[in-house]
Design a protein around this motif. Structure first.
Motif, PDB file in Angstrom:
ATOM      1  N   ASP A   1      -2.139  16.083   3.807  1.00 52.70           N
ATOM      2  CA  ASP A   1      -2.837  14.903   4.323  1.00 52.70           C
ATOM      3  C   ASP A   1      -2.817  14.867   5.850  1.00 52.70           C
ATOM      4  O   ASP A   1      -1.859  15.310   6.478  1.00 52.70           O
ATOM      5  CB  ASP A   1      -2.164  13.614   3.823  1.00 52.70           C
TER       6      ASP A   1
ATOM      7  N   ASP B   1       0.886  -1.163   0.000  1.00 51.75           N
ATOM      8  CA  ASP B   1       0.000   0.000   0.000  1.00 51.75           C
ATOM      9  C   ASP B   1       0.920   1.207   0.000  1.00 51.75           C
ATOM     10  O   ASP B   1       1.578   1.504   0.994  1.00 51.75           O
ATOM     11  CB  ASP B   1      -0.877  -0.048   1.262  1.00 51.75           C
ATOM     12  N   THR B   2       0.985   1.891  -1.156  1.00 49.34           N
ATOM     13  CA  THR B   2       2.021   2.910  -1.353  1.00 49.34           C
ATOM     14  C   THR B   2       1.442   4.311  -1.239  1.00 49.34           C
ATOM     15  O   THR B   2       0.557   4.686  -2.006  1.00 49.34           O
ATOM     16  CB  THR B   2       2.630   2.758  -2.756  1.00 49.34           C
TER      17      THR B   2
ATOM     18  N   GLN C   1       2.469  11.282  -3.751  1.00 50.31           N
ATOM     19  CA  GLN C   1       1.677  12.338  -4.389  1.00 50.31           C
ATOM     20  C   GLN C   1       2.331  12.779  -5.699  1.00 50.31           C
ATOM     21  O   GLN C   1       3.524  12.548  -5.897  1.00 50.31           O
ATOM     22  CB  GLN C   1       1.640  13.573  -3.479  1.00 50.31           C
ATOM     23  N   THR C   2       1.549  13.478  -6.517  1.00 49.89           N
ATOM     24  CA  THR C   2       2.120  14.092  -7.717  1.00 49.89           C
ATOM     25  C   THR C   2       3.376  14.876  -7.327  1.00 49.89           C
ATOM     26  O   THR C   2       4.395  14.823  -8.007  1.00 49.89           O
ATOM     27  CB  THR C   2       1.085  15.063  -8.341  1.00 49.89           C
TER      28      THR C   2
ATOM     29  N   ARG D   1      -7.585  13.244  -7.869  1.00 46.10           N
ATOM     30  CA  ARG D   1      -7.593  14.434  -7.020  1.00 46.10           C
ATOM     31  C   ARG D   1      -8.422  15.514  -7.664  1.00 46.10           C
ATOM     32  O   ARG D   1      -8.169  15.907  -8.792  1.00 46.10           O
ATOM     33  CB  ARG D   1      -6.164  14.936  -6.902  1.00 46.10           C
TER      34      ARG D   1
ATOM     35  N   ARG E   1      -7.153  13.857   2.794  1.00 50.72           N
ATOM     36  CA  ARG E   1      -6.785  15.265   2.636  1.00 50.72           C
ATOM     37  C   ARG E   1      -7.401  16.101   3.756  1.00 50.72           C
ATOM     38  O   ARG E   1      -8.524  15.862   4.171  1.00 50.72           O
ATOM     39  CB  ARG E   1      -7.317  15.790   1.297  1.00 50.72           C
TER      40      ARG E   1
HETATM   41  C1  WTA Z   1      -3.896  10.158  -1.510  1.00 49.95           C
HETATM   42  C2  WTA Z   1      -1.274   9.802  -6.428  1.00 49.95           C
HETATM   43  C3  WTA Z   1      -3.819   6.819   1.376  1.00 49.95           C
HETATM   44  C4  WTA Z   1      -3.363  11.179  -0.523  1.00 49.95           C
HETATM   45  C5  WTA Z   1       0.008   8.974  -6.309  1.00 49.95           C
HETATM   46  C6  WTA Z   1      -2.414  12.016  -1.355  1.00 49.95           C
HETATM   47  C7  WTA Z   1      -3.217   7.952  -0.526  1.00 49.95           C
HETATM   48  C8  WTA Z   1      -3.117  12.045  -2.692  1.00 49.95           C
HETATM   49  C9  WTA Z   1      -2.381   6.882  -0.914  1.00 49.95           C
HETATM   50  C10 WTA Z   1      -2.169  12.247  -3.846  1.00 49.95           C
HETATM   51  C11 WTA Z   1      -2.331   5.728  -0.052  1.00 49.95           C
HETATM   52  C12 WTA Z   1      -2.245   8.470  -2.396  1.00 49.95           C
HETATM   53  N1  WTA Z   1      -3.065   5.758   1.079  1.00 49.95           N
HETATM   54  N2  WTA Z   1      -3.928   7.911   0.617  1.00 49.95           N
HETATM   55  N3  WTA Z   1      -1.602   4.664  -0.340  1.00 49.95           N
HETATM   56  N4  WTA Z   1      -1.796   7.232  -2.071  1.00 49.95           N
HETATM   57  N5  WTA Z   1      -3.119   8.913  -1.478  1.00 49.95           N
HETATM   58  O1  WTA Z   1      -1.286  13.530  -6.425  1.00 49.95           O
HETATM   59  O2  WTA Z   1      -4.440  11.956  -0.046  1.00 49.95           O
HETATM   60  O3  WTA Z   1      -3.014  12.010  -7.497  1.00 49.95           O
HETATM   61  O4  WTA Z   1      -2.212  13.310  -0.844  1.00 49.95           O
HETATM   62  O5  WTA Z   1      -0.948  11.123  -6.394  1.00 49.95           O
HETATM   63  O6  WTA Z   1      -3.752  10.770  -2.796  1.00 49.95           O
HETATM   64  O7  WTA Z   1      -2.836  12.116  -5.065  1.00 49.95           O
HETATM   65  P1  WTA Z   1      -2.041  12.250  -6.421  1.00 49.95           P
END
Ligand code: WTA
Length: 671
Positions: free
Chosen positions: A526, A437-438, A441-442, A552, A541
């Protein structure tokens, strides 16, 4: 912080649940893994954070191919970081040329499965070796050059999930052009806005893309985008000189002489010889737009060496990549996951990356499982929202196929609920595959908090522990670090190579969004709970950004789209929990005087948002109201709207509410 305090309770219950036990990696898995035990991980992690210059310097030297070695690992004056100073390298050379004189040259770099035309019909398929991909990229890079694209120029890519999307990205990196990929599901308006913001000179698109048996008219959207005018009456996308069009769907399209050219025709004019341009470590690599808490998406900027190192290292260790793996990340290249884990990370490791063009339930809900059986996929990386949909469609679909090739599963994009985790583990992974479970964020460019599959015992619902060199902490409102067993804001204390370098054209927003909340640290936006074992449980978030089906979406962006409809006076958009999508969008709308609410108007507004942003942003629910609840200072009370949207009893202090009667009306407002 209101969302954190309400949902922190969820994470607490998640951690306290009796049926959530630690799952230790299987011995057979650990024995072959890159990192074999928790002790091994802890030792390497401790070294990586005690001496980051030593750690990252060594990784960059050994993992990347340099045209000119770097002199200094890091120069950091918060919030500005420069990594691997003085070095020169090229991303496409690291992903392609590196493999040419090795046995990898004839290995599949990309396995591509097209969308099947109809039930029973096979999808189109293509296998592209490293050598072929290198040739395709060189030729297309020469096409870009032929049309005057130079180092530093921005190129917008608006393509379906076809191998040419990866070719276009890599071709940009080969000559030092900065790509900005726009998800094919975004609208003409989104394309125009992104061209305007990035001042791109070229758009690379296709006549169309296939989606669930119909054609997504990409070129038509580009034509519309190019005609949209800004406030000053001139076209927003006036910087565009050329549009390169890939033939995919054979759809009839308009070709504007002098501006639009066909991809396949262009190839007739170019050679396959295109040396990669050595780029500074800190040269801009790509811009990727993402929602924030204002109406305008931000262009997240990533640079060359640090990003590539992050994508490469995490791909290897988190997915425990081996030469024989068939690795499938289901993300679209329009999102950061597609950038780092469909294209750059796997290719930099010489891996085989599978790309699929279509939807998970087209033509039938077993599409993914069919593909896994067909290609003997070993690693699957997907999103919780997809997993929940699969659960709903029923076990009979995966059960029809042989999934025994799978050895590792991954999840990304939102918190995965324990039920979905267990289903993924049992039904898809046959109880034998570790789940990573990774969290990332962007902005972070690469995975930040994650289990290492041979080392980290997992618990359903937590992303567990930080990757090497990453120092996450939870803090209170004053920025003070909180101990284990508490919840707070998630920050990253130390710089890391793949961190964003800025918001394109908006240095102020970069500082305000990420570096002002907690001094000297990167603020993730987060909320997070850290349990007694030091495991990180992402809550979600805490700004006004929602996570809808793993995408997002900034509430402000949807609000401004709604407000641009002539019927709308004011709109407030909030999230409510949704079983499938994680969060659903609920819009509260007040109409201009004289306009009457009716069900068709609701659909019109949904379509309007689809047109302004894209179908992913269409509100699930629109409620019309005479007024929105506001504080006496005129601020919309989102906390109350969230409660109303979720159908929960109104709690908390409403004494600052301007007009209490509004609440009762909203709770019942249907039309
Ligand atoms: C959420 C996607 C919980 C988080 C790679 C983050 C997660 C936002 C997880 C980024 C996870 C991403 N567990 N929450 N494993 N992975 N998030 O920029 O809120 O599209 O800030 O990047 O997704 O979304 P983004």
């Amino acid at each position: 912080m209101s969302q954190t305090t309400t949902t922190a309770a969820d994470a607490n219950t998640r951690t306290a649940r009796k049926d959530i036990a630690m799952l230790k990696p299987a011995k057979e898995f650990s024995a072959k893994a890159h990192i074999k035990s928790l002790a091994h991980y802890r030792k390497l992690y401790a070294e990586s954070v005690a001496n980051p210059d030593g750690f990252w310097g060594r990784q960059a030297e050994t993992e990347l191919v340099w045209d000119k070695p770097f002199k200094k690992v890091l120069q950091f004056k918060a919030p500005h970081a420069k990594w691997f100073l003085g070095g020169k390298l090229n991303v496409s050379a690291n992903c392609l040329d590196k493999w040419l004189d090795t046995p990898h040259a004839n290995k599949a770099a990309i396995l591509w499965e097209g969308e099947p035309a109809a039930p029973g019909k096979p999808g189109e398929e293509r296998t592209i070796t490293y050598r072929q991909l290198h040739r395709d990229v060189c030729m297309f890079a020469n096409v870009l050059k032929r049309h005057g694209i130079k180092k530093g120029d921005r190129v917008l890519i608006y393509l379906p999930m076809v191998p040419e999307a990866a070719v276009a990205m890599l071709a940009c990196t080969r000559i030092g052009a900065v790509h900005s990929v726009v998800f094919g599901g975004f609208s003409a308006q989104s394309v125009a806005d992104r061209v305007y913001d990035s001042q791109a000179r070229m758009i690379i698109t296709a006549d169309g893309g296939f989606r669930r048996g119909s054609v997504v008219q990409l070129k038509k959207s580009v034509d519309e985008a190019l005609a949209i005018k800004g406030a000053d009456g001139t076209p927003l996308a006036k910087t565009i000189e050329k549009v390169i069009v890939l033939r995919r769907t054979q759809t009839d399209i308009h070709i504007q002489e002098g501006r639009d050219v066909w991809w396949h025709r262009e190839l007739e004019y170019v050679s396959a010889d295109c040396p990669a341009t050595p780029m500074d470590s800190e040269a801009p690599l790509f811009i990727l737009y993402t929602s924030g808490s204002t109406g305008k998406p931000k262009g997240i900027l990533h640079t060359t060496a640090g990003y590539l190192l992050g994508a490469k290292l995490t791909s290897r260790y988190v997915f425990d990549l081996r030469d024989e793996d068939v690795y499938w990340c289901t993300a679209d290249i329009g999102w950061v996951t597609g950038h780092s884990y469909v294209v750059y990370g796997p290719l930099a490791n010489g891996a085989t990356s599978l790309m699929y063009e279509g939807a998970p339930n087209w033509p039938e809900p077993d599409r993914f499982w069919k593909i896994i059986a067909k290609y003997r996929v070993t690693i699957l990386y997907t999103a919780p929202t997809a997993i929940r949909a699969f659960m709903k469609w029923g076990d009979q679909w995966p059960k029809k196929h042989d999934l025994s090739s799978l050895r590792l599963l991954g999840s990304v994009g939102e918190p995965i609920n324990p039920e979905a985790w267990m289903w993924y583990h049992e039904v898809i992974g046959g109880k034998r595959c570790p789940i990573v479970d990774t969290w990332w964020q962007t902005e972070t460019g690469a995975i930040m908090i994650t289990p290492l599959p041979g080392a980290t015992p997992t618990k359903p619902g937590t992303a567990t522990l930080p990757f090497f060199g990453i120092v996450p902490e939870i803090v209170d409102d004053a920025g003070k670090t909180l101990p284990n067993n508490s919840s707070g804001k998630l920050v990253i204390r130390k710089p890391w190579p793949s961190m964003l370098r800025g918001v394109w054209g908006d240095p102020k927003r970069f500082v305000e969004t990420y570096w002002s909340e907690v001094k000297g640290s990167y603020f993730t936006g987060d909320g997070c709970h850290v349990d007694k074992d030091g495991y990180f449980w992402i809550i979600g978030r805490i700004d006004d950004v929602l996570n809808v089906a793993g995408h997002r979406i900034g509430t402000a962006e949807v609000e401004s789209a709604l407000a641009s409809n002539p019927n709308v006076a004011e709109a407030a958009v909030v999230g409510r929990p949704d079983e499938l999508k994680g969060q659903a969008l609920v819009a509260f709308v007040t109409l201009k005087s004289g306009i009457k609410a009716h069900p068709e108007l609701r659909e019109e507004l949904r379509q309007h948002v689809g047109k302004e942003i894209g179908p992913v942003a269409k509100p699930d629910d629109i409620r019309f109201a005479d007024a929105l609840p506001k504080t006496r200072s005129g601020k919309i009370m989102r906390r109350l709207l969230k409660q109303i949207a979720s159908g929960v009893e109104i709690k908390g202090d409403t004494t600052t509410l301007e007009d209490l009667s509004v609440l009762a009306k909203l709770a019942t407002a249907e039309d």
